[in-house]
Each structure stands twice: as structure tokens, then as C-alpha cells.
Design an enzyme around this catalytic site. Structure first.
Site, PDB file in Angstrom:
ATOM      1  N   THR A 129     -11.744  35.737 -22.356  1.00 44.41           N
ATOM      2  CA  THR A 129     -11.476  35.567 -20.926  1.00 44.41           C
ATOM      3  C   THR A 129     -10.182  36.301 -20.592  1.00 44.41           C
ATOM      4  O   THR A 129      -9.125  35.965 -21.129  1.00 44.41           O
ATOM      5  CB  THR A 129     -11.343  34.069 -20.599  1.00 44.41           C
ATOM      6  OG1 THR A 129     -12.554  33.433 -21.022  1.00 44.41           O
ATOM      7  CG2 THR A 129     -11.135  33.838 -19.109  1.00 44.41           C
ATOM      8  N   GLY A 268      -9.063  18.988 -19.456  1.00 41.68           N
ATOM      9  CA  GLY A 268      -8.069  19.560 -20.359  1.00 41.68           C
ATOM     10  C   GLY A 268      -8.754  20.616 -21.196  1.00 41.68           C
ATOM     11  O   GLY A 268      -9.735  21.212 -20.767  1.00 41.68           O
ATOM     12  N   CYS A 271      -9.476  25.904 -22.076  1.00 44.36           N
ATOM     13  CA  CYS A 271     -10.046  26.867 -21.116  1.00 44.36           C
ATOM     14  C   CYS A 271      -9.719  26.564 -19.660  1.00 44.36           C
ATOM     15  O   CYS A 271      -8.987  27.320 -19.023  1.00 44.36           O
ATOM     16  CB  CYS A 271     -11.557  26.928 -21.297  1.00 44.36           C
ATOM     17  SG  CYS A 271     -12.006  27.380 -22.976  1.00 44.36           S
ATOM     18  N   LYS A 334     -12.423  16.239 -25.016  1.00 42.76           N
ATOM     19  CA  LYS A 334     -13.770  15.812 -24.631  1.00 42.76           C
ATOM     20  C   LYS A 334     -14.485  15.357 -25.895  1.00 42.76           C
ATOM     21  O   LYS A 334     -14.027  15.678 -27.003  1.00 42.76           O
ATOM     22  CB  LYS A 334     -14.533  16.953 -23.950  1.00 42.76           C
ATOM     23  CG  LYS A 334     -14.829  18.131 -24.864  1.00 42.76           C
ATOM     24  CD  LYS A 334     -15.401  19.281 -24.092  1.00 42.76           C
ATOM     25  CE  LYS A 334     -16.863  19.487 -24.326  1.00 42.76           C
ATOM     26  NZ  LYS A 334     -17.387  20.670 -23.665  1.00 42.76           N
TER      27      LYS A 334
HETATM   28  C1  UGA Z   1     -15.461  25.107 -20.267  1.00 39.96           C
HETATM   29  C2  UGA Z   1     -16.683  25.540 -19.432  1.00 39.96           C
HETATM   30  O1  UGA Z   1     -17.464  24.395 -19.119  1.00 39.96           O
HETATM   31  C3  UGA Z   1     -17.531  26.543 -20.231  1.00 39.96           C
HETATM   32  O2  UGA Z   1     -18.628  26.986 -19.439  1.00 39.96           O
HETATM   33  C4  UGA Z   1     -16.640  27.733 -20.596  1.00 39.96           C
HETATM   34  O3  UGA Z   1     -17.347  28.694 -21.373  1.00 39.96           O
HETATM   35  C5  UGA Z   1     -15.466  27.223 -21.407  1.00 39.96           C
HETATM   36  O4  UGA Z   1     -14.720  26.268 -20.649  1.00 39.96           O
HETATM   37  C6  UGA Z   1     -14.601  28.401 -21.744  1.00 39.96           C
HETATM   38  O5  UGA Z   1     -13.990  28.978 -20.827  1.00 39.96           O
HETATM   39  O6  UGA Z   1     -14.583  28.839 -22.902  1.00 39.96           O
HETATM   40  P1  UGA Z   1     -15.102  23.388 -22.286  1.00 39.96           P
HETATM   41  O7  UGA Z   1     -13.645  23.755 -22.230  1.00 39.96           O
HETATM   42  O8  UGA Z   1     -15.794  23.312 -23.599  1.00 39.96           O
HETATM   43  O9  UGA Z   1     -15.950  24.433 -21.414  1.00 39.96           O
HETATM   44  O10 UGA Z   1     -15.202  21.961 -21.610  1.00 39.96           O
HETATM   45  P2  UGA Z   1     -15.962  21.301 -20.363  1.00 39.96           P
HETATM   46  O11 UGA Z   1     -17.226  20.692 -20.819  1.00 39.96           O
HETATM   47  O12 UGA Z   1     -16.008  22.233 -19.235  1.00 39.96           O
HETATM   48  O13 UGA Z   1     -14.943  20.124 -20.036  1.00 39.96           O
HETATM   49  C7  UGA Z   1     -13.616  20.426 -19.621  1.00 39.96           C
HETATM   50  C8  UGA Z   1     -12.851  19.164 -19.317  1.00 39.96           C
HETATM   51  O14 UGA Z   1     -13.304  18.603 -18.106  1.00 39.96           O
HETATM   52  C9  UGA Z   1     -12.908  18.060 -20.356  1.00 39.96           C
HETATM   53  O15 UGA Z   1     -11.601  17.573 -20.569  1.00 39.96           O
HETATM   54  C10 UGA Z   1     -13.801  17.023 -19.704  1.00 39.96           C
HETATM   55  O16 UGA Z   1     -13.511  15.720 -20.153  1.00 39.96           O
HETATM   56  C11 UGA Z   1     -13.476  17.200 -18.244  1.00 39.96           C
HETATM   57  N1  UGA Z   1     -14.531  16.749 -17.323  1.00 39.96           N
HETATM   58  C12 UGA Z   1     -15.752  17.343 -17.345  1.00 39.96           C
HETATM   59  C13 UGA Z   1     -14.272  15.736 -16.428  1.00 39.96           C
HETATM   60  O17 UGA Z   1     -13.155  15.175 -16.380  1.00 39.96           O
HETATM   61  N2  UGA Z   1     -15.256  15.328 -15.570  1.00 39.96           N
HETATM   62  C14 UGA Z   1     -16.479  15.897 -15.569  1.00 39.96           C
HETATM   63  O18 UGA Z   1     -17.320  15.487 -14.746  1.00 39.96           O
HETATM   64  C15 UGA Z   1     -16.731  16.924 -16.471  1.00 39.96           C
END
Ligand code: UGA
Length: 446
Positions: A129, A268, A271, A334
Site C-alpha cells: 500500500t 486497529g 492497516c 482482531k
Molecule cells: C483491512 C481491510 O479490511 C483489508 O481489506 C485490507 O486488505 C487490509 O486492511 C490491508 O490493508 O492490508 P485487516 O487489517 O486485516 O484488514 O482488518 P479488518 O478486518 O479490516 O479489521 C480492522 C479493525 O476494525 C479491527 O481492529 C476490527 O476489530 C475493527 N472492526 C471491524 C470494528 O471495530 N468493527 C467492525 O464492524 C469491523
């Protein structure tokens, strides 16, 4: 002849991409500058917890019994340059210290180390990225440094995998985006991704800046969605509403959708937080900062959640942390990951500890990384052990194991049956029926 692929950088993204390329039938060489990582991968071991990745790796890594042998690893750029027709750059771009912008030094050094070894036509494909505009600069640098000159081409192919689902997302992507400067690059990338394309993954061809922007736009949208529902949680708390019901109700509208509307202590990881900051920094450089001022608000709503969780916990234990024991369930950013980078759970645990409480943390997979980052917190071997003598239990990462806890037996070991759900993932009735005071962000007290 079948294409030969190298993958430069073997973190979450690179290790998964390398194993997935081998699964798709290609000969793959993974490269990393850290010899310990390469040693582990060569033995079929993955340096992080990612469901299904070790199995995939072991199915293809040369030297492992029964493996196809299509996947090998090296620390040598010379070997990579000789081996590959296509070179994927999968190194990380962390936030710079004390700045919003991202640190491009790993990407720059990957291109500069590889280019001098490109002696035959090759396609270098960036997956990291990066700030918009990077691909143009890197394409010029590549052609300048490669002995093969302009036949060392660049393409940009952002990655959208989620930690915890990395294998599934890489093998069956919901879209493939390629930024290319010519037909040859597009043709080669269609060949690389022919299996997922045949399965129906949309293949979107763009120019360089659009491909770079797609990635940060997607992560900004996701971050905005989470901060939106967290802002609604703040209003619900003020007005006596229930954000979980609110999210369910608006989620039935297909234009809004149910996903990423879980209110709690916020986002958090490695990314979302750094990507929205780097995007703001880059827009500023381009003179388009006004377009992204809303991301500042998205960021500050998100960071506010952590402080709010600390306040709720303080209130729960009677107004002061001194002399209180607090159990923290969850350390990773997560579930289904061992990643603690910018983890809201650990941030909350750290703040409470600094304010005088005795904090004990348990996480199913993140203990080692958490200990390395926050060695002063206490760590327990199980959720029940963490909860021993606790005046409050904080649920901060929604692992399945925590949803399946038995509130009655956990109630036997705590000092006070008080649970705060920072992820809105537990069933309030089950806990209340077992005699617990259940409190969550954005929901009524009882
Ligand atoms: C994120 C994106 O979802 C991916 O598509 C992307 O490829 C990736 O970043 C990246 O840039 O490499 P990721 O960091 O694995 O993926 O995590 P997410 O599933 O997006 O969750 C991010 C955070 O948001 C976590 O801390 C999660 O607990 C929080 N979250 C997620 C919430 O607080 N509420 C929600 O409804 C969903």
C-alpha cells in the site's frame, strides 16, 4: 513455458501470496532480507498465526515430505532476478515516526535491490500500500537501474486480504485490480490470475494512480463505516438508545449493508489506522487535503473509543483504579490473528495499568507478541486465570473462545461479577442471568 514468480517480502501479505501462487500451479521463489524468517519458511513454518497458511505452505515448500516442491525461499536478490518472470513486491509501508506519511524505504529498497539483477524482460508488480504517485516514480527508477532497461516493466496490483482470512481472500479474491502502463503487463497478470478470473473474480484494469487510490479508498471507507457506527454509539449512550439494534435495523437497507457496523473500541492493526493517516498526508501534498478532512474525524472518533472504554471501566470499579484488579480478555487487534499492532485491546489494558490497576491479560494467540510490546502487563495462561480475583472483566477482542465462556463458572473466580463488553459480541442476557452486571459501549445499562 509456465511463468516463474518471485515474491519479495514474506510477511502476512508476501508469505500468503507466495503460497497461493504455488497453489495456483506456478514455480515460486520467496525472498526476504531477514534470514530467520527464510529459515522458518524453508522448514514449512509460518512466523505468524494465520489460519490455513501453514498447511498451504507445507503443501508446496520444497524439501517437505509430500510437498509439490514448487515453493522455495532465498535471501538473494541475484537469485530472484535470475529466477523470475514476474516479481511481486509485498514489503510493508509502516507509518513514519512522528508523521502521518508512510515510510517507503522498504519498497524503494526492494526495487533498487532487485532492478540491477533484471537482465531479461520482467514484470515487477507492486502489492504494497503506497501513496498515490509512487508507481510512476518506481517505474522510472526500475527502467533506469535494470540492465534490460524499459523491458523491466512495472504494474500495481493492490491487495485486499484481511488478516484471519488471508488464504481464502488470496485464493478467491472478491476483485483483482491492476494498474498497468501497457498491454503486456495486463496480459501477464491475466495469466497469473487466470484461475480466480475463471471462477468469477472481477478483473479491473486501471492506470497507476487509480490502482494506488483504490486501495486507500477502500480502507478509508471501511474505517469510516466503523467510526460512523461508533459515533452512533456515542449518541445512543447519551440518548439511552441501543447501537446494536440500530446497526441491525439500518443494515437491512442493502445500500448500507450489515458488515463493518459493529460498534466497540474501534479499529486497529497494521492497516486501517496508518492507511487513513498516510492518505491524508498524501492528499495534503497534492493540495487536496480538504477532500479528506473527514478522515481526521474518523481517526479521532476511533481513538476516543479507547479512552471511553477506560472511563467505563473506571466507573465500573467504583471511580478509581488504585488497588483494583482488572482482567482483559483479548490482546490482538482482531480475532483469528496474533497481530497486536496498534491493538485497541492492548492500548486500553496499558492505559488502565498506568492508572494504577493490576491488569492481567489473556489472548488465545497473541500472548507472545503482546508480552514483547507490553512487558509490564501481567499475563495469564487462560481466561479463567486472568479473571481470578478481578473487580471487572473487560472483553476487548471478540475471539470465539470468549463468546463460549461459561459465565457461571467464571463467576466463581472473580471478586465481582462485572463484565464490560468492548466489542458488543457477548450475549447480555446470558451474562445477566448468571448474576453479572453487563455493560457495553452504546447500549443501555440493563
Ligand atoms: C483491512 C481491510 O479490511 C483489508 O481489506 C485490507 O486488505 C487490509 O486492511 C490491508 O490493508 O492490508 P485487516 O487489517 O486485516 O484488514 O482488518 P479488518 O478486518 O479490516 O479489521 C480492522 C479493525 O476494525 C479491527 O481492529 C476490527 O476489530 C475493527 N472492526 C471491524 C470494528 O471495530 N468493527 C467492525 O464492524 C469491523
Amino acid at each position: 513455458m509456465a511463468l516463474k514468480i518471485t515474491v519479495i517480502g514474506t510477511g502476512y501479505l508476501g508469505a500468503t501470496h507466495a503460497a497461493a501462487m504455488a497453489e495456483l500451479g506456478f514455480e515460486v521463489l520467496g525472498l526476504d532480507v531477514v534470514p530467520e524468517k527464510i529459515a522458518m519458511l524453508t522448514e514449512g513454518r509460518v512466523p505468524m498465526y494465520e489460519p490455513g497458511l501453514e498447511e498451504l505452505l507445507r503443501r508446496h515448500t520444497a524439501g517437505i515430505e509430500g510437498a509439490t516442491g514448487r515453493l522455495r525461499f532465498t535471501t538473494s536478490y541475484e537469485e530472484a532476478g535470475e529466477f523470475g518472470d514476474i516479481h511481486f513486491i509485498c514489503v510493508n509501508t509502516p507509518q513514519k515516526h512522528g508523521e502521518y506519511a508512510c515510510d517507503m524505504s522498504y519498497v524503494n529498497s526492494a526495487v533498487e535491490s532487485l532492478a540491477p539483477h533484471l537482465r531479461r524482460p520482467a514484470l515487477v508488480v507492486g502489492k504494497s500500500t503506497v501513496p498515490v504517485g509512487s508507481a510512476d516514480l518506481l517505474a522510472a527508477r526500475l527502467a533506469e537501474l535494470a540492465p534490460v532497461g524499459a523491458d523491466a516493466e512495472l504494474a500495481w496490483n493492490p491487495e485486499f486480504l484481511r488478516e484471519g482470512f488471508a488464504v481464502q481472500d488470496t485464493l478467491h479474491p472478491d476483485r483483482i485490480v491492476v494498474g498497468v502502463a501497457g498491454d503486456r503487463a495486463e496480459k501477464l497478470l491475466r495469466e497469473v490470475y487466470q484461475t480466480p478470473i475463471a471462477e468469477g473474480s472481477p478483473f479491473v484494469v486501471t492506470d497507476f494512480p487509480t490502482a494506488e487510490l483504490v486501495k486507500v479508498a477502500a480502507n478509508s471507507f471501511l474505517a469510516t463505516k466503523i467510526s460512523f457506527i461508533n459515533a452512533m454509539a456515542e449518541v445512543c449512550e447519551a440518548a439511552g438508545g441501543d447501537v446494536v439494534k440500530l446497526a441491525e435495523a439500518i443494515g437491512y437497507d442493502e445500500r448500507i449493508g450489515k458488515k463493518f457496523l459493529r460498534a466497540g473500541i474501534g479499529f486497529g492493526g497494521g492497516c486501517l489506522p496508518k492507511d487513513i493517516r498516510a492518505f491524508m498526508a498524501r492528499a495534503g501534498e497534492l493540495g487536496a487535503d480538504q477532500a479528506l478532512t473527514f478522515l481526521r474525524e474518523v481517526d479521532s472518533i476511533n481513538m476516543r473509543r479507547r479512552g471511553h472504554m477506560v472511563e467505563l471501566a473506571r466507573e465500573a470499579v467504583g471511580g478509581a483504579f488504585l488497588g483494583k484488579r482488572v482482567a482483559v480478555l483479548g490482546a490482538t487487534f482482531k480475532p483469528d490473528s496474533d497481530d497486536v499492532r496498534d491493538s485497541p485491546a492492548l492500548n486500553v489494558a496499558g492505559q488502565i495499568q498506568l492508572q494504577g490497576a493490576q491488569v492481567t491479560v489473556f489472548d488465545p494467540k497473541g500472548m507472545e507478541n503482546a508480552r514483547a510490546l507490553f512487558p509490564t502487563l501481567a499475563y495469564a495462561a487462560t481466561a479463567a486465570e486472568a479473571a481470578e480475583g478481578a473487580h471487572a472483566v473487560l472483553h476487548l477482542t471478540e475471539w470465539r473462545e470468549f463468546r463460549e465462556l461459561d459465565p457461571a463458572s467464571l463467576g466463581e473466580v472473580v471478586a465481582e461479577r462485572r463484565i464490560l463488553d468492548g466489542r458488543n459480541a457477548l450475549d447480555p442476557d446470558v451474562w445477566r442471568d448468571a448474576g453479572w452486571t453487563y455493560r457495553a459501549l452504546g447500549r443501555p445499562m440493563a
